[in-house]
Design an enzyme around this catalytic site. Sequence first.
Site, short mmCIF file in Angstrom:
data_model
loop_
_atom_site.label_atom_id
_atom_site.label_comp_id
_atom_site.label_asym_id
_atom_site.label_seq_id
_atom_site.Cartn_x
_atom_site.Cartn_y
_atom_site.Cartn_z
CD1 TRP A 276 10.10 -2.67 5.41
CD2 TRP A 276 7.96 -2.20 5.04
NE1 TRP A 276 10.05 -1.81 4.36
CE2 TRP A 276 8.75 -1.50 4.10
CE3 TRP A 276 6.57 -2.05 4.99
CZ2 TRP A 276 8.19 -0.67 3.13
CZ3 TRP A 276 6.02 -1.22 4.02
CH2 TRP A 276 6.83 -0.54 3.11
CG HIS A 277 3.47 -1.75 7.28
ND1 HIS A 277 3.67 -3.04 6.86
CD2 HIS A 277 2.78 -1.13 6.30
CE1 HIS A 277 3.11 -3.19 5.67
NE2 HIS A 277 2.57 -2.05 5.30
N GLY A 278 6.33 -0.21 10.67
CA GLY A 278 6.63 0.75 11.71
C GLY A 278 7.27 0.06 12.89
CE1 TYR B 176 0.06 1.85 4.13
CE2 TYR B 176 2.16 1.09 3.30
CZ TYR B 176 0.95 0.82 3.85
OH TYR B 176 0.60 -0.47 4.12
CG PHE C 241 4.55 3.12 6.90
CD1 PHE C 241 4.46 3.61 8.19
CD2 PHE C 241 3.39 2.73 6.27
CE1 PHE C 241 3.23 3.70 8.84
CE2 PHE C 241 2.15 2.80 6.90
CZ PHE C 241 2.08 3.29 8.18
#
Lengths: 342, 515
Positions: free
Chosen positions: B352-354, B512, B515
């Site tokens: 999910w972060h990248g 962030y 993201f």
Amino acid sequence: MRRIFLSCALSIVIYLVLFGLVVDRPLSLGLLQLEISQKISIMAALPSPKLVILAGSNGPYSHSCSVIGDMLDMPCENAGIAVGIGLDEMFIRYGPLLHRGDILYMPMELQQYSATGAEYRAGVDGEILFRRDRRILAQLSWGRILGAFFCCSLADILEAGVEMPLVRFGEINPELLLAGEYNAQGDRIDNVRADADAELLHHVVRAAPDAADIAQGYGKKLIAGFVARESASGILVVGGLPTDFLGTQLSMAAIAEIASVYTANGGAFMALPNLSLYPPESFFNSEDHLAQPCQFRHSIAIAYRLAALLHRPVRQPSLAVFQLAAACPVQSMTRYPMSAAR
Amino acid sequence: MLWRGAIALLGLRSNCGYARVPLQQKIQPKRVIFVLFNTKLFILVFLPLALCGFLLLGRLGRKPALGWLFACSLIFYAWWKPVLVLLLMASISVNFCLGKSVQGRKRSGAWLTGGLTFNLALLGFFKYANFFAALLGLRPPFGGVLLPLGISFFTFQQVMYLVDTSRGDIKPPPFLDYACFIAFFPHLIAGPIVRPAHILPQFAGLQPRKDWRVHFSEGGEIFLLGLAKKLVLADGLARFADPGFAAAGAGYPLTLIEAWSALLAYALQIYFDFSGYSDMAIGLARLFGIHFPANFNSPYQARNISEFWRRWNITLSGFLREYLYIPLGGNRRGEMRRIVNLMATMLLGGLWHGAALRFVLWGGLHGAFLVLHGWWRRFGLPLPTFACRSLTLLAVILAWVPFRASGFSAVMNFYQGLFGYNGIAIPALYIKMLPALAHLGRAVPVLPYLGDARSLSLPQAAVFLALGWFIALALPELHSMGRTRRSLALVASFAFSFQALLFAPDTLPFLYFQF
């Protein structure tokens, strides 16, 4: 609400008092100021007509007044300090020391032209001016004055926390220190090739500004204004190119843009056939800093060019200078044969 | 005489400004074109206008004020690429209709499945299409899909809304309330991810002009302290973190001191950056009379990895727990299933972060840490608190390497530096001062990947890191501070924030924000 406003106001007051009166960075900035004042004193004492080289650190590292001045038979001062020192400040300091008939050679770093107004306001010299030289600061624009008041970040105060005790409790003699780094003409003399930082030179990366960056730069406006003023006062201002790594993507349009800063304002411009580009192994510790053999080689080439431009006779470099210049790892010096050395 | 060599190596006098452009500047462009919370445009123009309009229209009632807030949020979102507002509006509209459908209908399950599929498909396409195409060796669709700002956050918000509505936890609100809840600019592009049941009633009962001075005072203070975390601490630490990671990415050999300095700086940078962002979002929401939950609680003071995740990005951790781990079965179906659920949650959390395998690796590492911690707890092996904290901190810090590095080779390169594979280099200045250091490492003129590559960079990094880690490890989080501590923090930081905001030539984006 009131508590917050008071906290913010108190924060600003403490900040100004700290950076204006208490906090200092005697190693990073104190020596810069000492260097400036030494160069001003020397320049003020030189008779006219004199040659002055003005740029950032590319000036003293990559050019040698002792070589050029000797070859042109002129008193010479290498007045460049560092790119981070604002040109507006330098022009205020140096302008009154230039007189009719003087020659000012300006191989300014490309970033000096493309620097934005915001970069100027945040310049490292703001801290010097606010802490140590408010007389000069008062002559600058309001933006610069405000920028100098708010010159410093948390990192600066932390660095001061390192530097102040180091100087306070150390054995340091700034004059002696500078004497080991510069000669009387302001040339850098500690850039011996054996001490070059090859690893660093291998990894440094820099993108050259393009013609549009230069054309729109705040620095370009400052330089153009200075060239116009000094030319009108009878000083011959000659623009040049700074030294850089061979392979730097310097477009013809960018060079033309730089040339126009001088030629359109009453000055002249000259570029060496190699555009002042040298292989990385010719440098000392950055793209602007030639190691001494190449500093001499570059200076010999500049002297011949300047002589042609000024229609002045030129003396051959001394044998010692020639021999050191011959150690520069660039194309052979066939243009300046050994027999030409004195 | 020692100082002659020392000062010769200081470098600043000849290199201040531009002479050495750090490597990362070529890799990470600094010019910001978004209206981020830490920009002059946002703080001096957008926010005052948004607040003034909100209060003025608040005289006419709640709906005009909410309408203004929604319009401001759309302008905020549109600043980067106006066309993406259509995507946001489409997502909001479809989910609003789905919310009506999943509530109290006979076939609400089907509607919910359809809704979740829609949201995840939207997220999957925009965020992961390029990634999976690259994995499969295919060309990216449409020549490369643009990642819309905040899509991960507003999609998760709407997933929460649909699930909570289908459970009967909340009732579908009017469209304007719902649209404001999703598009509310303080949390639109980087969270915090807030529970609908927590926020929607606040919008429903909003009285724009009631206690506005109190809201301004509280919100303003939190915002300013968050701004200081970002501009003063996080951005200040970036100059020690970025060169090391940029060098690792370019394949240059990092030595021990450079690698550890960069990693310790990055661990602080991401904490201050993201917690600063969260505080700013909380403060902004409070200015409009909306209370967001805290998103950080001194995570580096955690005694174990489970506690770390209860203190770090609390709202995302809560989302993953409530809407992924527990629905997967949590720890209710045996040890093996617990491990599988935990790893799946953390791997997906990483992804999910990248859209990159290194984020999956980061999630996988944390999943493995959580599994190990579960076993450790089960065996009941006691450790002193200091050892627990140190071990947790070390694990978290080491796991930041894949999170920050630019690729797998950079990760390996960086770990090699951390574990001393490239040796120890020490600036010659310090070896001159303390000759015994020559036994520890080789002398170099400067450490090229530490700060500005000056001899003084080492003590600078040491002092900055010491201050940063003191704040992170010894001081309470902003939301646990009393008034006096907050005032002191403001006195200590405001002028530096002011300086960075108005006089620094560049603005660093939030880590962030995309993201």
